[in-house]
Design a protein around this motif. Structure first.
Motif, PDB file in Angstrom:
ATOM      1  N   THR A 151      -2.100  -1.536 -10.154  1.00  0.00           N
ATOM      2  CA  THR A 151      -1.894   0.266  -9.865  1.00  0.00           C
ATOM      3  C   THR A 151      -2.276   0.597 -11.216  1.00  0.00           C
ATOM      4  OG1 THR A 151      -0.339  -0.515  -7.620  1.00  0.00           O
ATOM      5  CG2 THR A 151      -0.228   1.340  -8.717  1.00  0.00           C
ATOM      6  N   TYR A 152      -1.365  -0.133 -11.963  1.00  0.00           N
ATOM      7  CA  TYR A 152      -0.901   0.135 -13.213  1.00  0.00           C
ATOM      8  C   TYR A 152      -2.668   0.698 -13.909  1.00  0.00           C
ATOM      9  CZ  TYR A 152       3.956  -0.104 -13.941  1.00  0.00           C
ATOM     10  OH  TYR A 152       5.580  -0.020 -13.320  1.00  0.00           O
ATOM     11  N   GLY A 153      -3.271  -0.231 -13.623  1.00  0.00           N
ATOM     12  CA  GLY A 153      -5.102  -0.389 -14.524  1.00  0.00           C
ATOM     13  C   GLY A 153      -5.687   0.769 -13.404  1.00  0.00           C
ATOM     14  N   ASN A 154      -4.976   1.961 -12.324  1.00  0.00           N
ATOM     15  CA  ASN A 154      -5.886   2.404 -12.120  1.00  0.00           C
ATOM     16  C   ASN A 154      -6.024   3.521 -12.710  1.00  0.00           C
ATOM     17  OD1 ASN A 154      -7.876   2.139 -10.032  1.00  0.00           O
ATOM     18  ND2 ASN A 154      -6.350   0.581  -9.392  1.00  0.00           N
ATOM     19  N   VAL A 155      -4.102   3.493 -13.539  1.00  0.00           N
ATOM     20  CA  VAL A 155      -3.674   5.111 -13.086  1.00  0.00           C
ATOM     21  C   VAL A 155      -4.597   5.661 -14.902  1.00  0.00           C
ATOM     22  CG1 VAL A 155      -2.479   6.089 -14.949  1.00  0.00           C
ATOM     23  CG2 VAL A 155      -1.862   4.232 -12.782  1.00  0.00           C
ATOM     24  N   PRO A 156      -5.235   4.769 -16.049  1.00  0.00           N
ATOM     25  CA  PRO A 156      -5.661   5.896 -17.014  1.00  0.00           C
ATOM     26  C   PRO A 156      -7.361   6.263 -16.780  1.00  0.00           C
ATOM     27  CG  PRO A 156      -5.067   3.433 -17.555  1.00  0.00           C
ATOM     28  CD  PRO A 156      -4.827   3.471 -16.168  1.00  0.00           C
ATOM     29  N   ARG A 157      -7.943   5.473 -15.586  1.00  0.00           N
ATOM     30  CA  ARG A 157      -8.878   6.682 -14.507  1.00  0.00           C
ATOM     31  C   ARG A 157      -9.074   6.922 -14.760  1.00  0.00           C
ATOM     32  NH1 ARG A 157     -14.119   2.919 -14.775  1.00  0.00           N
ATOM     33  NH2 ARG A 157     -14.957   5.142 -14.603  1.00  0.00           N
ATOM     34  N   ILE A 158      -7.989   7.504 -13.473  1.00  0.00           N
ATOM     35  CA  ILE A 158      -7.722   8.296 -12.849  1.00  0.00           C
ATOM     36  C   ILE A 158      -7.348   9.684 -13.694  1.00  0.00           C
ATOM     37  CG2 ILE A 158      -5.369   9.701 -11.151  1.00  0.00           C
ATOM     38  CD1 ILE A 158      -5.764   6.863  -9.903  1.00  0.00           C
ATOM     39  N   GLY A 183       0.595  -1.259  -0.252  1.00  0.00           N
ATOM     40  CA  GLY A 183       0.221   0.437  -0.165  1.00  0.00           C
ATOM     41  C   GLY A 183       1.098   1.058  -0.073  1.00  0.00           C
ATOM     42  N   PHE A 184       1.944   1.287   0.010  1.00  0.00           N
ATOM     43  CA  PHE A 184       3.138   2.953  -0.267  1.00  0.00           C
ATOM     44  C   PHE A 184       2.418   2.893  -1.691  1.00  0.00           C
ATOM     45  CE2 PHE A 184       6.922   4.994  -1.934  1.00  0.00           C
ATOM     46  CZ  PHE A 184       6.429   4.691  -0.408  1.00  0.00           C
ATOM     47  N   PRO A 185       2.223   5.180  -1.774  1.00  0.00           N
ATOM     48  CA  PRO A 185       1.412   5.710  -2.140  1.00  0.00           C
ATOM     49  C   PRO A 185       2.336   5.310  -3.491  1.00  0.00           C
ATOM     50  CG  PRO A 185       1.860   6.890   0.398  1.00  0.00           C
ATOM     51  CD  PRO A 185       3.016   5.583  -0.119  1.00  0.00           C
ATOM     52  N   THR A 186       1.535   5.382  -4.468  1.00  0.00           N
ATOM     53  CA  THR A 186       2.250   5.211  -5.730  1.00  0.00           C
ATOM     54  C   THR A 186       2.818   6.686  -6.613  1.00  0.00           C
ATOM     55  OG1 THR A 186       0.381   4.219  -6.318  1.00  0.00           O
ATOM     56  CG2 THR A 186       1.220   4.824  -8.343  1.00  0.00           C
ATOM     57  N   GLY A 187       2.144   7.841  -6.139  1.00  0.00           N
ATOM     58  CA  GLY A 187       2.485   8.845  -6.649  1.00  0.00           C
ATOM     59  C   GLY A 187       3.775   9.444  -6.233  1.00  0.00           C
ATOM     60  N   LEU A 188       4.296   9.288  -5.149  1.00  0.00           N
ATOM     61  CA  LEU A 188       5.593   9.452  -4.198  1.00  0.00           C
ATOM     62  C   LEU A 188       6.847   8.435  -4.847  1.00  0.00           C
ATOM     63  CD1 LEU A 188       6.390  10.941  -2.087  1.00  0.00           C
ATOM     64  CD2 LEU A 188       5.465   8.869  -0.074  1.00  0.00           C
ATOM     65  N   LYS A 189       6.221   7.441  -5.029  1.00  0.00           N
ATOM     66  CA  LYS A 189       7.291   5.843  -5.396  1.00  0.00           C
ATOM     67  C   LYS A 189       7.580   7.161  -6.804  1.00  0.00           C
ATOM     68  CE  LYS A 189       6.599   1.645  -5.142  1.00  0.00           C
ATOM     69  NZ  LYS A 189       6.406   0.345  -5.657  1.00  0.00           N
ATOM     70  N   TRP A 190       6.773   7.188  -7.797  1.00  0.00           N
ATOM     71  CA  TRP A 190       7.019   7.406  -9.396  1.00  0.00           C
ATOM     72  C   TRP A 190       7.857   9.274  -8.969  1.00  0.00           C
ATOM     73  CZ3 TRP A 190       2.472   7.545 -12.820  1.00  0.00           C
ATOM     74  CH2 TRP A 190       1.631   6.749 -12.914  1.00  0.00           C
ATOM     75  N   GLU A 191       7.532   9.399  -7.940  1.00  0.00           N
ATOM     76  CA  GLU A 191       8.259  10.699  -8.157  1.00  0.00           C
ATOM     77  C   GLU A 191       9.749  10.881  -7.931  1.00  0.00           C
ATOM     78  OE1 GLU A 191       7.017  14.808  -6.248  1.00  0.00           O
ATOM     79  OE2 GLU A 191       7.859  13.721  -4.521  1.00  0.00           O
ATOM     80  N   TYR A 192       9.903   9.576  -6.883  1.00  0.00           N
ATOM     81  CA  TYR A 192      11.346   9.304  -6.131  1.00  0.00           C
ATOM     82  C   TYR A 192      12.247   8.777  -7.981  1.00  0.00           C
ATOM     83  CZ  TYR A 192      10.207   8.777  -1.475  1.00  0.00           C
ATOM     84  OH  TYR A 192       9.695   9.496  -0.029  1.00  0.00           O
ATOM     85  N   VAL A 193      11.493   8.046  -8.184  1.00  0.00           N
ATOM     86  CA  VAL A 193      12.282   7.272 -10.003  1.00  0.00           C
ATOM     87  C   VAL A 193      11.899   8.726 -10.662  1.00  0.00           C
ATOM     88  CG1 VAL A 193      11.596   5.992 -11.720  1.00  0.00           C
ATOM     89  CG2 VAL A 193      11.022   5.734  -9.532  1.00  0.00           C
ATOM     90  N   TYR A 194      11.692   9.487 -11.078  1.00  0.00           N
ATOM     91  CA  TYR A 194      11.164  10.967 -11.232  1.00  0.00           C
ATOM     92  C   TYR A 194      12.713  11.617 -11.359  1.00  0.00           C
ATOM     93  CZ  TYR A 194      10.599  15.651 -13.279  1.00  0.00           C
ATOM     94  OH  TYR A 194      10.485  16.758 -14.314  1.00  0.00           O
ATOM     95  N   ASN A 195      12.409  11.634  -9.859  1.00  0.00           N
ATOM     96  CA  ASN A 195      13.671  12.715  -9.418  1.00  0.00           C
ATOM     97  C   ASN A 195      15.188  11.825  -9.163  1.00  0.00           C
ATOM     98  OD1 ASN A 195      12.515  14.965  -8.969  1.00  0.00           O
ATOM     99  ND2 ASN A 195      11.464  13.927  -7.008  1.00  0.00           N
ATOM    100  N   ALA A 196      15.172  10.449  -9.501  1.00  0.00           N
ATOM    101  CA  ALA A 196      16.424   9.736  -9.341  1.00  0.00           C
ATOM    102  C   ALA A 196      17.423  10.052 -10.738  1.00  0.00           C
ATOM    103  CB  ALA A 196      16.122   8.023  -9.439  1.00  0.00           C
ATOM    104  N   LYS A 197      18.876  10.475 -10.344  1.00  0.00           N
ATOM    105  CA  LYS A 197      19.551   9.906 -11.393  1.00  0.00           C
ATOM    106  C   LYS A 197      20.368   8.784 -12.261  1.00  0.00           C
ATOM    107  CE  LYS A 197      19.998  14.758  -9.790  1.00  0.00           C
ATOM    108  NZ  LYS A 197      18.883  15.576 -11.080  1.00  0.00           N
ATOM    109  N   GLY A 198      20.211   8.603 -13.308  1.00  0.00           N
ATOM    110  CA  GLY A 198      20.272   7.397 -14.146  1.00  0.00           C
ATOM    111  C   GLY A 198      20.303   7.908 -15.793  1.00  0.00           C
ATOM    112  N   GLU A 199      21.183   7.483 -16.483  1.00  0.00           N
ATOM    113  CA  GLU A 199      21.779   7.257 -18.145  1.00  0.00           C
ATOM    114  C   GLU A 199      19.880   7.145 -18.064  1.00  0.00           C
ATOM    115  OE1 GLU A 199      24.589   5.557 -19.476  1.00  0.00           O
ATOM    116  OE2 GLU A 199      26.653   6.770 -18.345  1.00  0.00           O
TER     117      GLU A 199
END
Length: 625
Positions: free
Chosen positions: A353-360, A199-215
C-alpha cells in the motif's frame, strides 16, 4: 551526497542523477539479483566472483570504494524459480541459474567478446524457445509493472539509483506544494485500497487519522507477512526499500504523524537489513528527521522486528507487539485510527500500500486508474507457488483472471497433471475449482464467491492432491498460530483439525461431516479477530466445491490416493520370488512368508512406509489406493 536543504535542491539533484543513470545503463555492467530466492541459491557468491574476475582481468569498468561500480546488486524481478539471475547491460541479456563457476565464461564471452552464453539463457515454458532478455519472456510480457519498475536494473541498496528513477520527487512535491488535505484527497480519488487483505479504502483511513484528536500520531508499516507461500512484502522491501519509505513519509505528512515504525518479521533478515540501510541513507540526506528539506515538517521512524507470530499481522496484535506486550488482538472499536499505538491515533498500512503512494503522487491519479477495475483500481503483486513451470512474484492489474496467471504467465503445470484448484488469499483463503478460473481477481468479485485477495498468495493444486488434506494442512497452520485469547478460535480450530484428521485417517463418518460444517461456521462468526474469522475458509470452500472428496473418504477411498491411511501395499503372487528381502527390511514386521510361497503383507501392521517397494528387486509389490 550532502544533506538537502530544500525541495528545489532535491529535485535538481534528481534530474542530475537521471542523466547519470542513463549513461550508466549504456556502458558494460553486470546486475546480480540478491533477493532472498537468489541469495538462497548462492547469488552473493556469484556477485563476489564477478568482482574478483573483472578485477583480475582489469576490464574497463569504473571502480568506487574498492568495488566495481559496474557490478551491481539488484532486487528480485519475480522469477524466483530460476535464480540466481544475472543481467548484462547494455544488451540486456539475462542468465538464469548462474553458478560461481559460470562467471569467468560470462565475463569472457559476454562482457569481452559480446557473445551470448546460450546454455544459461531462460527457456520460455510456453514457446519452448530460449529468450535473451526478460522483456522477451512470456512470464514478463503478460504482466503489468507499476511499482515493480526497472525490472533487473534497480539497485536495491542505492538511494541514488532510486532518486535517478524519480524517487523522492513525490516527497518534494508534497512538501513544497500540497497541503495535507490535498494529499489525502489525491489518495481518495485514486481509489487505492489496502493491499494487506481487507481492501479498505486507503484515503478514507488516512482521513480518519488526520481528523482524529491526539497530542501525537503514529504511522506503522505492517510487514509481518506470515502466510505460507506469500512473499510479496519481503520482495518489495528487498528490491525497492526507498519506495516504501517514501510512501511512509508522505503518509506521515498527510495525517500529521511525528513517529513511525516498520514492523518487519525477523525471519526476513535481508529485508530488515535493506530497510535499515534505507532509513540511514534517507536520514543522512535530510529526508528523515528534524525539519525535512527545510520545510518545518519533522518525522522519523525505526524498524521493529516481529518475533514470528502470525497473529501479529492483525493490526491490534501488531500494535501490542510494538509496545513490547504480548501480541494478541483486542476488540474493536476503538479502531487504531482513533486509539492505536500507546492510545494515540495510528495509521497502519501494509508494505505494498505504501509502495503505491509515491507513484500515485508523481504520475497522477489518472495513470494509476488506467489499470484494474472501477472498484479495485491499480495493480496487485501476487506470489505464485505450486507445481507450475514458473513460480515467483508477479504484478498484474486487478481484474486479471486466475487462468491468465496460471497458463499465460506461469506456463501451466510442471507435472503434466490437470489443475484441480487454486488456493488464493493465504492459509485463510478459499480453494476455488476450475469453474472459477475465469473470474476477475478483484476484492468485490472474489468476495461474491466467499474468497478474498488476502495477502496475495496463490497456490496451484493439481489433481494428485487431496482437497481434504489441503484443508487439514492450512488449518494446522492457523490453529498453531492462534493466540489463544478467544475460545472459538483456540478450541474451535483444534476440534476442526481433529475432525479433518479423522477424514484423512479413514475414521470419519457422516456425522463428522455435519459437525465440521457447523463448527467452521461458528468459528467464522464468533472469533475475535481476522485470524479466527478466516481460519475456516479452506474448510468451508472445500466442503462447498469438493464435498464429494469428503464423502469418498467416509466411504473408504481417497480419490487422489494422497492420504496414506487409504493406501494398501500388496504383493503380486505371480511376481514374488520368496526371497524375503521385503520381510527383512519391514520395520513393523508386517510381512511374512516362507520359501517357495508368495509372501503376504499384514494390513493391520503395515504403516505404509514403502520401504518394501524399494527393496524388492522383482517389482512384485504395488501400491493400491
Amino acid at each position: 551526497m550532502k544533506m538537502f536543504k530544500s525541495p528545489a535542491e532535491l529535485l535538481a539533484r534528481i534530474e542530475e542523477l537521471k542523466r547519470i543513470r542513463e549513461e550508466k545503463l549504456q556502458r558494460p555492467s553486470v546486475y546480480v539479483c540478491v533477493g532472498t530466492g537468489c541469495t538462497a541459491n548462492g547469488s552473493r557468491k556469484v556477485y563476489e566472483k564477478f568482482l574478483q574476475v573483472i578485477g583480475e582481468k582489469n576490464l574497463n569498468v569504473k571502480v568506487v570504494k574498492d568495488e566495481h561500480e559496474d557490478v551491481r546488486k539488484t532486487g528480485c524481478c519475480g522469477l524466483c524459480s530460476l535464480g540466481p539471475l544475472v543481467k548484462i547491460m547494455p544488451e540486456g541479456y539475462v542468465y538464469s541459474r548462474v553458478k560461481v563457476e559460470d562467471v569467468e565464461e560470462i565475463v569472457e564471452k559476454t562482457l569481452v567478446n559480446k557473445e551470448i552464453v546460450e546454455r544459461l539463457l531462460i527457456t520460455d515454458p510456453i514457446t519452448g524457445k530460449k529468450v535473451q532478455r526478460l522483456e522477451d519472456a512470456t512470464f514478463f510480457k503478460n504482466q503489468t509493472f507499476y511499482i515493480m519498475e526497472a525490472i533487473g536494473t534497480s539497485e536495491c541498496e542505492s538511494i541514488e539509483d532510486y532518486m535517478a528513477r524519480g524517487g523522492y520527487s513525490s516527497l518534494a512535491k508534497v512538501l513544497s506544494s500540497m497541503s495535507r488535505e490535498n494529499v489525502i484527497d489525491t489518495i481518495k480519488k485514486s481509489g487505492l485500497r489496502g493491499r494487506g487483505g481487507g481492501g479498505f479504502p486507503t484515503g478514507l483511513k488516512w482521513e480518519y487519522v488526520y481528523n482524529a484528536k491526539g497530542e501525537k500520531k503514529f504511522i506503522v508499516c505492517n510487514a509481518d507477512e506470515g502466510d505460507p507461500g506469500a512473499f510479496m512484502n519481503r520482495t518489495l522491501l528487498e528490491r525497492d526499500p526507498h519506495l516504501v519509505l517514501e510512501g511512509m513519509i508522505i503518509a506521515a505528512y498527510a495525517v500529521g504523524a511525528q513517529k513511525g515504525y516498520a514492523y518487519i518479521r525477523a525471519e526476513y533478515p535481508i529485508a530488515v537489513q535493506m530497510f535499515n540501510k534505507a532509513i540511514e541513507d534517507a536520514r543522512r540526506l535530510g529526508l528523515l528527521g528534524e525539519n525535512i528539506l527545510g520545510t518545518g515538517f519533522s518525522f522519523d521512524l525505526e524498524v521493529k522486528e516481529g518475533a514470528g507470530a502470525f497473529v501479529c499481522g492483525e493490526e491490534t496484535a501488531l500494535l501490542a507487539s510494538v509496545e513490547g506486550k504480548r501480541g494478541v488482538p483486542r476488540p474493536r472499536p476503538p479502531y487504531p485510527a482513533i486509539s492505536g499505538l500507546r492510545g494515540y491515533p495510528t495509521l497502519i498500512n501494509n508494505v505494498e500500500t505504501y509502495g503505491n503512494v509515491p507513484r500515485i503522487i508523481r504520475d497522477g491519479v489518472e495513470k494509476y486508474r488506467r489499470n484494474g477495475v472501477e472498484n479495485s483500481p491499480g495493480t496487485k503483486m501476487f506470489s505464485v507457488t505450486g507445481p507450475l513451470k514458473l513460480t515467483g512474484i508477479i504484478e498484474v492489474p486487478f481484474g486479471t483472471t486466475l487462468r491468465h496467471i496460471v497458463h499465460n504467465i506461469c506456463g501451466g503445470t510442471s507435472n503434466g497433471l490437470r489443475l484441480k484448484a487454486v488456493q488464493i488469499g493465504g492459509p485463510s483463503g478459499a480453494c476455488l475449482p476450475e469453474e472459477f478460473f475465469d473470474l476477475p481477481l478483484d476484492y468485490d468479485t472474489l468476495k461474491s464467491v466467499d474468497a478474498m485477495v488476502g495477502s496475495g498468495g496463490i497456490v496451484a493444486i493439481t489433481e494428485d492432491r487431496c482437497m481434504v488434506e489441503v484443508a487439514r494442512f492450512f488449518l494446522d497452520f492457523t490453529r498453531r498460530e492462534s493466540c489463544g485469547k478467544c475460545v472459538p478460535c483456540r478450541e474451535g480450530t483444534m476440534q476442526a483439525y481433529q475432525i479433518l484428521e479423522k477424514f484423512t485417517q479413514g475414521k470419519a463418518g457422516y456425522k463428522d461431516l455435519e459437525n465440521l460444517s457447523v463448527l467452521a461456521r461458528v468459528i467464522k462468526t464468533a472469533s475475535l479477530c481476522g485470524l479466527g474469522k478466516t481460519a475456516p475458509n479452506p474448510i468451508l470452500s472445500t466442503l462447498k466445491y469438493f464435498k464429494d472428496e469428503y464423502i469418498a473418504h467416509i466411504e473408504g477411498k481417497c480419490p487422489s490416493g494422497m492420504c496414506v491411511a487409504f493406501r494398501k501395499y500388496v504383493i503380486k503372487p505371480e511376481l514374488c520370488k520368496s526371497c524375503g528381502l521385503c520381510a527383512r527390511s519391514c520395520p513393523q514386521g508386517a510381512i511374512s512368508g516362507e520359501r517357495g510361497k508368495p509372501y503376504v503383507i499384514d494390513q493391520e501392521k503395515c504403516i505404509k512406509c514403502g520401504v518394501c517397494v524399494t527393496k524388492c528387486k522383482f517389482k512384485a509389490i504395488e501400491l493400491v489406493s
